[in-house]
Motif scaffolding. Sequence first.
Motif, PDB file in Angstrom:
ATOM      1  N   ILE A 191       0.822  -1.207   0.000  1.00  0.00           N
ATOM      2  CA  ILE A 191       0.000   0.000   0.000  1.00  0.00           C
ATOM      3  C   ILE A 191       0.859   1.261   0.000  1.00  0.00           C
ATOM      4  O   ILE A 191       0.482   2.271  -0.583  1.00  0.00           O
ATOM      5  N   GLU A 192       2.025   1.183   0.653  1.00  0.00           N
ATOM      6  CA  GLU A 192       2.873   2.355   0.765  1.00  0.00           C
ATOM      7  C   GLU A 192       4.324   1.926   0.948  1.00  0.00           C
ATOM      8  O   GLU A 192       4.604   0.889   1.563  1.00  0.00           O
ATOM      9  N   VAL A 193       5.251   2.700   0.409  1.00  0.00           N
ATOM     10  CA  VAL A 193       6.687   2.483   0.617  1.00  0.00           C
ATOM     11  C   VAL A 193       7.254   3.724   1.305  1.00  0.00           C
ATOM     12  O   VAL A 193       7.080   4.842   0.803  1.00  0.00           O
ATOM     13  N   ARG A 194       7.912   3.509   2.449  1.00  0.00           N
ATOM     14  CA  ARG A 194       8.522   4.616   3.180  1.00  0.00           C
ATOM     15  C   ARG A 194      10.039   4.467   3.056  1.00  0.00           C
ATOM     16  O   ARG A 194      10.594   3.434   3.432  1.00  0.00           O
ATOM     17  N   ARG A 195      10.687   5.515   2.538  1.00  0.00           N
ATOM     18  CA  ARG A 195      12.121   5.456   2.264  1.00  0.00           C
ATOM     19  C   ARG A 195      12.762   6.806   2.578  1.00  0.00           C
ATOM     20  O   ARG A 195      12.378   7.833   2.020  1.00  0.00           O
ATOM     21  N   THR A 243       2.796   6.626  -1.745  1.00  0.00           N
ATOM     22  CA  THR A 243       1.492   6.000  -1.538  1.00  0.00           C
ATOM     23  C   THR A 243       1.036   5.251  -2.778  1.00  0.00           C
ATOM     24  O   THR A 243       1.142   5.764  -3.895  1.00  0.00           O
ATOM     25  N   LEU A 244       0.538   4.040  -2.575  1.00  0.00           N
ATOM     26  CA  LEU A 244       0.056   3.185  -3.662  1.00  0.00           C
ATOM     27  C   LEU A 244       1.034   3.196  -4.835  1.00  0.00           C
ATOM     28  O   LEU A 244       0.695   3.613  -5.953  1.00  0.00           O
ATOM     29  N   PRO A 245       2.250   2.751  -4.592  1.00  0.00           N
ATOM     30  CA  PRO A 245       3.272   2.775  -5.647  1.00  0.00           C
ATOM     31  C   PRO A 245       2.865   1.913  -6.832  1.00  0.00           C
ATOM     32  O   PRO A 245       2.232   0.871  -6.665  1.00  0.00           O
ATOM     33  N   PRO A 246       3.236   2.349  -8.036  1.00  0.00           N
ATOM     34  CA  PRO A 246       2.893   1.565  -9.237  1.00  0.00           C
ATOM     35  C   PRO A 246       3.674   0.256  -9.296  1.00  0.00           C
ATOM     36  O   PRO A 246       4.660   0.066  -8.573  1.00  0.00           O
ATOM     37  N   GLY A 247       3.264  -0.630 -10.165  1.00  0.00           N
ATOM     38  CA  GLY A 247       3.889  -1.949 -10.257  1.00  0.00           C
ATOM     39  C   GLY A 247       5.345  -1.915 -10.663  1.00  0.00           C
ATOM     40  O   GLY A 247       6.111  -2.830 -10.349  1.00  0.00           O
ATOM     41  N   ASP A 248       5.769  -0.849 -11.367  1.00  0.00           N
ATOM     42  CA  ASP A 248       7.165  -0.786 -11.803  1.00  0.00           C
ATOM     43  C   ASP A 248       8.059  -0.029 -10.816  1.00  0.00           C
ATOM     44  O   ASP A 248       9.198   0.304 -11.119  1.00  0.00           O
ATOM     45  N   PHE A 249       7.513   0.242  -9.610  1.00  0.00           N
ATOM     46  CA  PHE A 249       8.306   0.901  -8.569  1.00  0.00           C
ATOM     47  C   PHE A 249       9.374  -0.072  -8.058  1.00  0.00           C
ATOM     48  O   PHE A 249       9.074  -1.209  -7.703  1.00  0.00           O
ATOM     49  N   GLU A 250      10.631   0.367  -8.005  1.00  0.00           N
ATOM     50  CA  GLU A 250      11.737  -0.516  -7.603  1.00  0.00           C
ATOM     51  C   GLU A 250      11.976  -0.447  -6.101  1.00  0.00           C
ATOM     52  O   GLU A 250      12.030   0.638  -5.503  1.00  0.00           O
ATOM     53  N   LEU A 251      12.104  -1.615  -5.480  1.00  0.00           N
ATOM     54  CA  LEU A 251      12.290  -1.710  -4.033  1.00  0.00           C
ATOM     55  C   LEU A 251      13.775  -1.663  -3.675  1.00  0.00           C
ATOM     56  O   LEU A 251      14.614  -2.230  -4.377  1.00  0.00           O
TER      57      LEU A 251
END
Length: 598
Positions: A250-254, A260-268
Amino acid sequence: MTTAAIITICVIVLAIILFATEALPIDLVAISIMIILVLGGVITPEEGIEGFSNKATITVAFMFVLSAALLKTGALQVLAHRLSKIFRYKFNAGILMMMFMIAIISAFVNNTPVVAVFIPVVIQIAHASGQSPSKMLIPLSFASIFGGMCTLIGTSTNILVSGIAEKEGEEAISMFQMTPIAGVLLVVGVVYMSIFGIRLLPKSRRSKDLKSKFNVNNYITLVELLSNSDSIGKKIMDSELVTEFNIDIIEVRRNGNSFTLPPGDFELNKGDILKVRCDVEKLKSLKGKTKTLAVSPLKIGDSDLSGKNSALVEMVITSSSEIHGKTLKELDFRRRYRAIPLAIKHKEDIKHDDLYDVKLSAGDIILAEVKSHYVKELNKLEAGQNTPFVLLSENHITEFDKKKFGIVIGLISIMVVLASLGILDIMVGAISAVIILVLAKILNMQEIYEAINWKIIFLLVGALSLGLAINKTGLDLLIAEALVDQLAPMGIIAVISGLYLVTSLLTEVMSNNASAALMTPIAIAVAHTSGIEVLPFLVTVMIAASATFMTPIGYQTNTMVYSAGNYRFKDFFKVGIMLNFIFWVISSFMIPWYFNLV
């Protein structure tokens, strides 16, 4: 009894079972009825598809378009919000005014979009006035039913009955021939609901806290990616979290930033803190199996759902929705609506697991987290005639266009007057009005196609096929003779009463249109067998097929408020059984009296 009659009886029984159990979508059941009757040789292929060109079907289709045009002007939304001022000061007066207003509108506009517009407003009014929405939503639905009974165009049921009668050689029913009877029932129904019915409705307040309402706290968790995680350096869509464990990120905190609601191509990346929706047991299994995730010590199972860039919304699936009968996976829900599903409320059950595989039905509520800026797009979808859902947690007002409203309401008024005077056929009037709306650029052709509720159209086609089969095989005469033989010795009141009761009980387990199509040929046959004019019996079927209050499945507006009001099945039965009884008794005596049969 002929083979064709036996096949027709089997089809009727099968249809009742499928309609009652909702094992298949009602439009699929209706079309299947037509095909089975054709394949069984009961009706010809030409007769099977006659429903598509029937005046009733065409009229209903174009009435949907006129309803969409009125909705597009923003008039109903403005009216709904002005009503809220009354509720703040006088709740009982507000209920009375709301019910009469909804009934009057529903007499001339399809009631499904009317109820869709008013549901979120009524919920907000309830919260603002300190009342429970459950005290207001069933009255909203019932009022739309009361009003729909009052005119020929108020509900597709009335148009269908008139269409079947006309096809069998009877006179077409005029615009207001049922109004005196239905008008009395409207007043009685509103008074009953305002004084007695509202006391029988549940007092429980609907929770304002969506996390508590859907019990999602244990399913929202923060996790951290460790250095040896296989997901590091991968896109979300390729991460094992998604591909293997079906976890929603749902969210990536960096580094102090939130995505918020990162797209599918968001890199972790290593050290990312992920807010995820996940089954707790699955999360424990994941942690123990891979040792690449660590549950955050900051928050466990109580993450804040409403971030700055997202909003929680409740999406009630409407009866005409394309979502009905599909899963979130089939809809590509996340990408299509930019939303993460958190829970699904199906009748009295709340589902948290395997949400993408849950088969959705009309009346279900999806709790979803949506990017704040995309809520406006969802509002646009909701504002359409063929809306896939009604948003409960978010609300909007369509800008009121007085000029367009004047044109639309003027065309509808002219159509109603000319049709009631017999100058213009209602079907021709509806088509003409739509053409003028397109030429005036109030609607475009794409909006016309989207406005038509094709589920109802297919239901009408199948229902008309069934009605034709009943008439063609002589079953209508057999049933009518049996009914008259049993009840005629007790007088015409008993005959009308029996016809009403059978139609009403069928409507509670079937759709109103299906029961009307089934009973209209029988009503005509009863009239002929009794040697009495047909109109009183047709009006009986019209009212009985619409006046369905005991279950949430008999009428589509009941289905819409079922989950929105947090109701249980017994709530409809408790408040509706007496209303059904009152309408039955009044109709049994008033219809014979009004038409001078006694």
